[in-house]
Enzyme design. Structure first.
Site, PDB file in Angstrom:
ATOM      1  N   LYS A 155       1.098  -0.795  -0.294  1.00 22.63           N
ATOM      2  CA  LYS A 155       0.098   0.252   0.362  1.00 22.63           C
ATOM      3  C   LYS A 155       0.905   1.081  -0.150  1.00 22.63           C
ATOM      4  CE  LYS A 155      -2.092   1.449   3.664  1.00 22.63           C
ATOM      5  NZ  LYS A 155      -0.683   2.988   4.659  1.00 22.63           N
ATOM      6  N   LYS A 157      -1.982 -10.368   9.984  1.00 23.87           N
ATOM      7  CA  LYS A 157      -2.453 -10.806  11.845  1.00 23.87           C
ATOM      8  C   LYS A 157      -3.407 -12.027  11.903  1.00 23.87           C
ATOM      9  CE  LYS A 157      -1.550  -5.393  12.019  1.00 23.87           C
ATOM     10  NZ  LYS A 157      -0.925  -5.455  12.512  1.00 23.87           N
ATOM     11  N   ASP A 169      -4.697   6.652   4.589  1.00 20.75           N
ATOM     12  CA  ASP A 169      -3.736   6.160   5.417  1.00 20.75           C
ATOM     13  C   ASP A 169      -4.093   4.676   6.351  1.00 20.75           C
ATOM     14  OD1 ASP A 169      -0.548   5.335   6.242  1.00 20.75           O
ATOM     15  OD2 ASP A 169      -0.712   5.748   7.968  1.00 20.75           O
ATOM     16  N   HIS A 222      -6.988  -1.052   6.183  1.00 22.01           N
ATOM     17  CA  HIS A 222      -6.387  -1.567   7.113  1.00 22.01           C
ATOM     18  C   HIS A 222      -8.052  -1.674   7.810  1.00 22.01           C
ATOM     19  CE1 HIS A 222      -2.659  -1.328   6.316  1.00 22.01           C
ATOM     20  NE2 HIS A 222      -1.754  -0.567   7.086  1.00 22.01           N
TER      21      HIS A 222
HETATM   22  C1  BG6 Z   1       0.764   1.381   8.014  1.00 23.66           C
HETATM   23  C2  BG6 Z   1       0.506   2.579   8.106  1.00 23.66           C
HETATM   24  O1  BG6 Z   1       0.109   0.420   6.600  1.00 23.66           O
HETATM   25  O2  BG6 Z   1       0.114   0.418   9.335  1.00 23.66           O
HETATM   26  C3  BG6 Z   1       1.374   3.814   9.735  1.00 23.66           C
HETATM   27  O3  BG6 Z   1       0.787   3.586   7.011  1.00 23.66           O
HETATM   28  C4  BG6 Z   1       0.186   3.221  10.278  1.00 23.66           C
HETATM   29  O4  BG6 Z   1       0.682   4.770   9.445  1.00 23.66           O
HETATM   30  C5  BG6 Z   1       0.932   1.198  10.525  1.00 23.66           C
HETATM   31  O5  BG6 Z   1       1.095   3.586  11.576  1.00 23.66           O
HETATM   32  C6  BG6 Z   1      -0.185   0.334  11.726  1.00 23.66           C
HETATM   33  O6  BG6 Z   1       0.420  -0.808  11.430  1.00 23.66           O
HETATM   34  P1  BG6 Z   1       0.421  -1.996  12.897  1.00 23.66           P
HETATM   35  O7  BG6 Z   1       0.735  -3.011  12.282  1.00 23.66           O
HETATM   36  O8  BG6 Z   1       1.551  -0.821  13.060  1.00 23.66           O
HETATM   37  O9  BG6 Z   1      -1.247  -1.162  13.981  1.00 23.66           O
END
Ligand code: BG6
Length: 486
Positions: free
Chosen positions: A145, A179, A232, A237
């Site tokens: 991404k 995850k 983002d 996510h």
């Molecule tokens: C990334 C984002 O895709 O995911 C970041 O660009 C973010 O800004 C991160 O901090 C969060 O991922 P995780 O696995 O740390 O929850």
């Protein structure tokens, strides 16, 4: 082990490769998941040779696992000689000619590069015949991404890529799907009768999805200022979590069946009119302050961020999913940087009982049942219930049934990329985003982007807080409150 293949990593000297891909490869090597005849070919813009890549990874930490981790030290030793490196410009032909000269058989091209290179790299790979699957060999492309910047650019990027390679060759990565606790949402729902039977608007009142982070934007200003919290985190996510939670049971666990159902949910998110987008969203940006003993500058004073930036570092949304299952059930989403704790969770709140029939409690408000899916940290699932307090008479008390992964399994050593890389090598697309789902996700957030582009500024919030006060109002007007962050 997975079939033998060359893993060609574009962006081999970059942060993603060092922080996540190589540690995952070491874990895979330790588990015997990498074929002994596989190799890794790193491509980067920095000058250097194979040894440069190997030592720079070691300087960063590869191979340094401490005495207690002999298995990983061994794994790095056996992986190290399989790593090779070529320097080159991703947009010029030279490097592709070099790759073509040495590549035979199966290959995965992993694009761990800034998004402006995605289209160019795929086109160059295709021009040089590198994506052609001949003699039973596979040629696959893994893309990190952000996939697109808005609905139109995501569609254009898909069209550009799919003009040269088939969808079955494309693995769009969303690392949340690596995850364990995210994958477990499907198991929780579809392996447990008592849960799935209640999983609809008859029994569920509303759902909250939170990804709170304590990290600030730090050194990522130049990327983040053109992106913001919504782009983002949300269409990727948070929508992965939402689609896992809200999808219909797939007709099988084949990649296409699962991805069909996930895409349908994203397509069913109500597309708001501009005024509705304004009413159902809150954006925030953190001010200067401290989190614990960490002092952070205001977002607008972060390096590489424009001082008059209106980019948001926090977003809260109320979404509706227009299907029979979810009619009338609001989905509240929030995510932000520099908040009080790191906490990613899904909260499913059930409706109250129709009538509290207990002596002295008639018609009193009883706390609802709730399922808390804790994605990270402290992965687990808990169920809030009501029980009788022991003793004379009937006194109703809240109690929590609590399951923690750490109590049952050892999952702490994996970073999620192990599963994703293994699935790419074995050709399982279940955990990757299909073109139509990516586009549906962007379409659902486009009204917020459009509305914000018309003007206005994010609400300020203090670092170490829960975000802007207005985010609480978004739920308060529905008579609700956000779940306490752990
Ligand atoms: C990334 C984002 O895709 O995911 C970041 O660009 C973010 O800004 C991160 O901090 C969060 O991922 P995780 O696995 O740390 O929850």
């Amino acid at each position: 082990p997975a079939p033998p293949a060359t893993l060609v990593i574009f962006g081999a000297t970059g942060d993603l490769t060092r922080r996540l891909l190589v540690p995952a490869l070491i874990n895979m090597e330790r588990e015997g998941l990498i074929n002994p005849s596989s190799t890794v070919l790193g491509i980067g813009k920095d000058a250097g040779d194979d040894e440069m890549l190997r030592t720079s990874l070691e300087t960063f930490g590869a191979g340094h696992f401490g005495e207690g981790d002999a298995q990983r030290i061994e794994a790095w030793k056996s992986l190290r000689p399989k790593l090779r490196y070529r320097a080159g410009d991703f947009t010029a032909d030279q490097i592709y000619t070099e790759i073509a000269a040495e590549l035979t058989g199966n290959a995965v091209f992993y694009l761990a590069v800034p998004p402006r290179f995605f289209g160019d790299i795929v086109e160059k790979l295709a021009d040089h015949g590198l994506t052609t699957e001949a003699d039973g060999a596979f040629r696959r492309i893994a893309i990190e991404k952000p996939f697109g910047h808005d609905a139109a650019s995501a569609k254009a990027l898909n069209a550009r890529i799919l003009a040269r390679v088939a969808e079955t060759q494309v693995y769009r990565i969303d690392h949340f799907l690596g995850k364990e606790t995210v994958q477990n949402i499907m198991t929780l729902r579809f392996a447990n009768m008592m849960i799935e039977k209640l999983w609809n608007s008859d029994s569920i009142d509303h759902i909250q999805i939170t990804a709170a982070e304590t990290v600030d934007v730090g050194t990522r200003g130049s990327f983040y200022d053109g992106t913001g919290a919504l782009r983002d985190m949300v269409p990727n996510h948070l929508f992965q979590l939402l689609s896992m939670v809200a999808m219909e049971p797939p007709i099988s666990f084949d990649a296409e069946a699962v991805r069909d159902e996930k895409a349908k949910v994203l397509r069913a998110i109500r597309i708001y009119e501009p005024e509705e987008a304004a009413e159902n969203s809150v954006r925030g940006a953190y001010t200067a302050g401290t989190i614990g003993d960490r002092t952070i500058p205001a977002y607008t004073e972060t390096s590489d961020v424009k001082p008059d930036s209106t980019t948001e570092t926090y977003v809260a949304l109320k979404l509706m999913i227009d299907t029979w299952r979810w009619a009338g059930v609001p989905f509240y989403l929030r995510t932000g940087k520099a908040l009080t704790v790191r906490d990613t969770e899904v909260i499913v709140t059930f409706k109250p009982v129709p009538f509290a029939q207990f002596p002295r409690l008639k018609n009193a408000h009883l706390p609802p049942n709730r399922i808390v899916i804790q994605i990270q940290p402290d992965e687990g699932i808990s169920l809030d219930m009501l029980i009788k307090r022991p003793g004379i008479g009937v006194a109703v008390e809240p109690a929590v049934m609590d399951f923690r992964y750490a109590g049952l399994f050892d999952i702490g050593r994996l970073n999620g990329y192990e599963t994703l890389i293994y699935d790419i090598l074995t050709g399982d697309q279940t955990l990757f985003q299909r073109a139509d789902a990516v586009e549906a996700g962007w379409r659902a957030v486009q009204p917020f982007l459009d509305r914000w582009a018309e003007g206005g500024a994010p609400e300020p919030y203090a670092p170490g807080s829960l975000g802007p006060d207005m985010a609480a109002d978004l739920l308060a007007r529905d008579g609700l409150a956000w779940h306490d962050l752990v």
